[in-house]
Design a protein around this motif. Structure first.
Motif, short mmCIF file in Angstrom:
data_model
loop_
_atom_site.label_atom_id
_atom_site.label_comp_id
_atom_site.label_asym_id
_atom_site.label_seq_id
_atom_site.Cartn_x
_atom_site.Cartn_y
_atom_site.Cartn_z
N ASP A 222 10.52 32.06 -63.93
CA ASP A 222 10.45 31.29 -65.18
C ASP A 222 9.60 30.04 -65.00
O ASP A 222 8.87 29.63 -65.91
CB ASP A 222 11.85 30.89 -65.64
CG ASP A 222 12.63 32.04 -66.26
OD1 ASP A 222 12.08 33.15 -66.37
OD2 ASP A 222 13.81 31.83 -66.63
N MET A 223 9.71 29.41 -63.84
CA MET A 223 8.89 28.22 -63.55
C MET A 223 7.41 28.58 -63.55
O MET A 223 6.57 27.85 -64.07
CB MET A 223 9.28 27.62 -62.19
CG MET A 223 10.62 26.90 -62.19
SD MET A 223 10.53 25.35 -63.09
CE MET A 223 9.55 24.37 -61.97
N MET A 224 7.09 29.74 -62.96
CA MET A 224 5.69 30.20 -62.98
C MET A 224 5.19 30.32 -64.42
O MET A 224 4.10 29.85 -64.76
CB MET A 224 5.59 31.57 -62.29
CG MET A 224 4.21 32.18 -62.33
SD MET A 224 4.22 34.01 -62.28
CE MET A 224 4.60 34.41 -64.00
N ALA A 225 6.01 30.94 -65.28
CA ALA A 225 5.61 31.15 -66.68
C ALA A 225 5.41 29.81 -67.39
O ALA A 225 4.46 29.63 -68.16
CB ALA A 225 6.67 31.98 -67.40
N THR A 226 6.29 28.86 -67.11
CA THR A 226 6.19 27.53 -67.73
C THR A 226 4.87 26.87 -67.35
O THR A 226 4.19 26.29 -68.20
CB THR A 226 7.36 26.64 -67.27
OG1 THR A 226 8.59 27.31 -67.61
CG2 THR A 226 7.33 25.29 -67.94
N TYR A 227 4.48 26.99 -66.08
CA TYR A 227 3.26 26.32 -65.63
C TYR A 227 2.00 27.10 -66.02
O TYR A 227 0.93 26.51 -66.15
CB TYR A 227 3.36 25.95 -64.14
CG TYR A 227 4.27 24.75 -64.11
CD1 TYR A 227 3.76 23.47 -64.31
CD2 TYR A 227 5.65 24.90 -64.06
CE1 TYR A 227 4.59 22.38 -64.42
CE2 TYR A 227 6.50 23.81 -64.18
CZ TYR A 227 5.96 22.55 -64.36
OH TYR A 227 6.78 21.46 -64.52
N ILE A 228 2.14 28.39 -66.30
CA ILE A 228 1.03 29.14 -66.91
C ILE A 228 0.82 28.63 -68.35
O ILE A 228 -0.29 28.62 -68.86
CB ILE A 228 1.30 30.66 -66.85
CG1 ILE A 228 1.04 31.17 -65.41
CG2 ILE A 228 0.44 31.43 -67.86
CD1 ILE A 228 1.36 32.63 -65.17
N GLY A 229 1.90 28.16 -68.96
CA GLY A 229 1.79 27.52 -70.27
C GLY A 229 0.89 26.29 -70.22
O GLY A 229 0.05 26.07 -71.10
N PHE A 230 1.01 25.49 -69.16
CA PHE A 230 0.21 24.27 -69.03
C PHE A 230 -1.25 24.57 -68.66
O PHE A 230 -2.10 23.69 -68.80
CB PHE A 230 0.81 23.36 -67.96
CG PHE A 230 2.05 22.61 -68.41
CD1 PHE A 230 1.98 21.71 -69.45
CD2 PHE A 230 3.26 22.80 -67.77
CE1 PHE A 230 3.10 21.01 -69.86
CE2 PHE A 230 4.40 22.11 -68.18
CZ PHE A 230 4.32 21.21 -69.22
N SER A 231 -1.51 25.76 -68.14
CA SER A 231 -2.89 26.08 -67.73
C SER A 231 -3.52 27.10 -68.68
O SER A 231 -4.31 26.74 -69.55
CB SER A 231 -2.91 26.59 -66.27
OG SER A 231 -2.01 27.67 -66.09
N LEU A 232 -3.13 28.37 -68.57
CA LEU A 232 -3.74 29.44 -69.36
C LEU A 232 -3.57 29.23 -70.87
O LEU A 232 -4.54 29.26 -71.63
CB LEU A 232 -3.11 30.78 -68.96
CG LEU A 232 -3.50 31.98 -69.82
CD1 LEU A 232 -4.94 32.38 -69.58
CD2 LEU A 232 -2.57 33.17 -69.55
#
Length: 398
Positions: A222-232
């Motif tokens: 879930d943390m990975m997905a959250t930080y993909i929100g900030f980038s991709l």
């Protein structure tokens, strides 16, 4: 107890198929050139039940053994002054700070600078993207929101929540912000420990937590997905709003959030290097997430109504107008299906504001030099942050 093997359980659900065949997922695939499939699912799935144990141990040894204010002061001291192997402090603290003081071999300071410059020069569009695509779009993933519900984030209110997100984002995206002991580094460590504190609280007090279906609270996937929100997702939003960016800036944005993720304790193999990788990782994660539920809609409405509650704008008509503009951007940036699930109100002439923004951005891009745009964007973002902090620090927003 042995965990059940996780499957891409929603891959045949309508919401998943529609998102990736005709919605934002399709746009992300075209934008990134990604080749989405389930061939790597087994490699990522275990991270649904994986957490930052290093951070959890620090919370157990420091925050749970003394007063919160005392523990916070102690951690701040380590953040600002560093530690050495010989210091007489808990092993868990040594381990965490030696990890975060260790600069990874892959870190490139020029790329960090390019990523920060893209965030700054995108001016208020950066903040629109964060709020009206990244944050509100994240509410469509029902299981991802469960820790927010468990920690009663709705009671704290959207103004406070938005202020905290903005404070973190702005401080992580300035020049040299992520150097050891600098402000962005400090925010990353504190955020990491807040996650651990929340996770341990949920596990102790929230008896209804469904680990098998929802994963561990604030798990690594879930943390990975959250930080993909900030980038991709952030990058895609800027493009939709008519912003342009160089190859170097795009690389820099992913690099910046990869390093923030590293400081936050997200396993390195979950941190994408570019938009193609990020889209392929995101595809796998979305297959274990059901669509928005009633909690999702409550969170979305809380964020939309933040404009009405927030006293930064003096007059009621200004606040209503701001809410209208955010609704217009949300409909423009997100799929109609997602907006309907989140019960975003339909409003008249909703395409006018986003389309005007695109035209203005194209003109602005041609007339104003890059350095000037960076300076102006930095100043505008700092002003918005200052306004939010003045409201949340000197008021009864809890």
């Amino acid at each position: 107890m042995e965990k059940a093997t996780l499957q891409p359980r929603f891959k045949n659900s309508q919401h998943f198929k529609d998102f990736w065949s005709k919605g934002n997922g399709k746009q992300l695939t075209e934008f990134s050139g990604a080749e989405v499939s389930f061939k790597d699912f087994e490699k990522f799935a275990p991270y649904f039940y994986h957490v930052d144990e290093m951070g959890d141990e620090v919370v157990k040894d420091v925050y749970l053994t003394k007063k919160f204010s005392e523990a916070s002061r102690e951690i701040e001291g380590y953040i600002r002054n560093g530690i050495s192997v010989n210091d007489n402090i808990p092993e868990s603290v040594k381990k965490l700070f030696l990890q975060t003081q260790q600069i990874p071999e892959w870190l490139d300071y020029e790329l960090l600078k390019s990523g920060a410059e893209l965030c700054m020069r995108s001016n208020i569009d950066s903040l629109i993207s964060l709020r009206d695509y990244c944050l509100i779009g994240g509410y469509d993933y029902a299981y991802l929101n469960k820790p927010l519900i468990a920690t009663e984030a709705l009671k704290k209110g959207a103004v406070k929540r938005l202020s905290e997100t903005l404070d973190f984002w702005v401080n992580a995206t300035r020049y040299n912000a992520l150097e050891v002991h600098a402000k962005g580094y400090e925010f990353a460590i504190k955020t990491r420990l807040i996650h651990s504190y929340a996770r341990l609280s949920i596990k102790k007090h929230y008896k209804a937590w469904d680990t098998e279906n929802w994963g561990e609270p604030i798990n690594s996937w879930d943390m990975m997905a959250t930080y993909i929100g900030f980038s991709l997702v952030f990058l895609h939003s800027l493009k939709k709003l008519g912003n342009t960016f160089s190859v170097e800036e795009e690389k820099g944005l992913f690099h910046l959030w990869k390093y923030v993720g590293y400081l936050l304790g997200i396993p390195e193999n979950l941190l994408p290097d570019d938009k193609k990788q990020a889209t392929e990782y995101f595809y796998l994660w979305t297959s274990v997430q059901p669509p928005a539920d009633k909690d999702s809609a409550l969170l979305a409405h809380s964020l939309l109504n933040e404009s009405l509650e927030n006293p930064i704008l003096k007059f009621k008509f200004q606040r209503k107008n701001l809410r209208y503009l955010h609704i217009c951007c949300t409909w423009f940036l997100l799929d109609d299906d997602v907006c309907k699930r989140l019960q975003i109100p339909d409003v008249p002439n909703r395409a006018i504001f986003p389309n005007t923004k695109i035209v203005i951005n194209k003109i602005y891009d041609n007339l104003i030099g890059r350095d000037t745009r960076i300076k102006r964007g930095n100043k505008a973002q700092l002003k918005v942050l200052e306004d939010y902090l003045s409201v949340t620090k000197n008021s009864n927003f809890h």
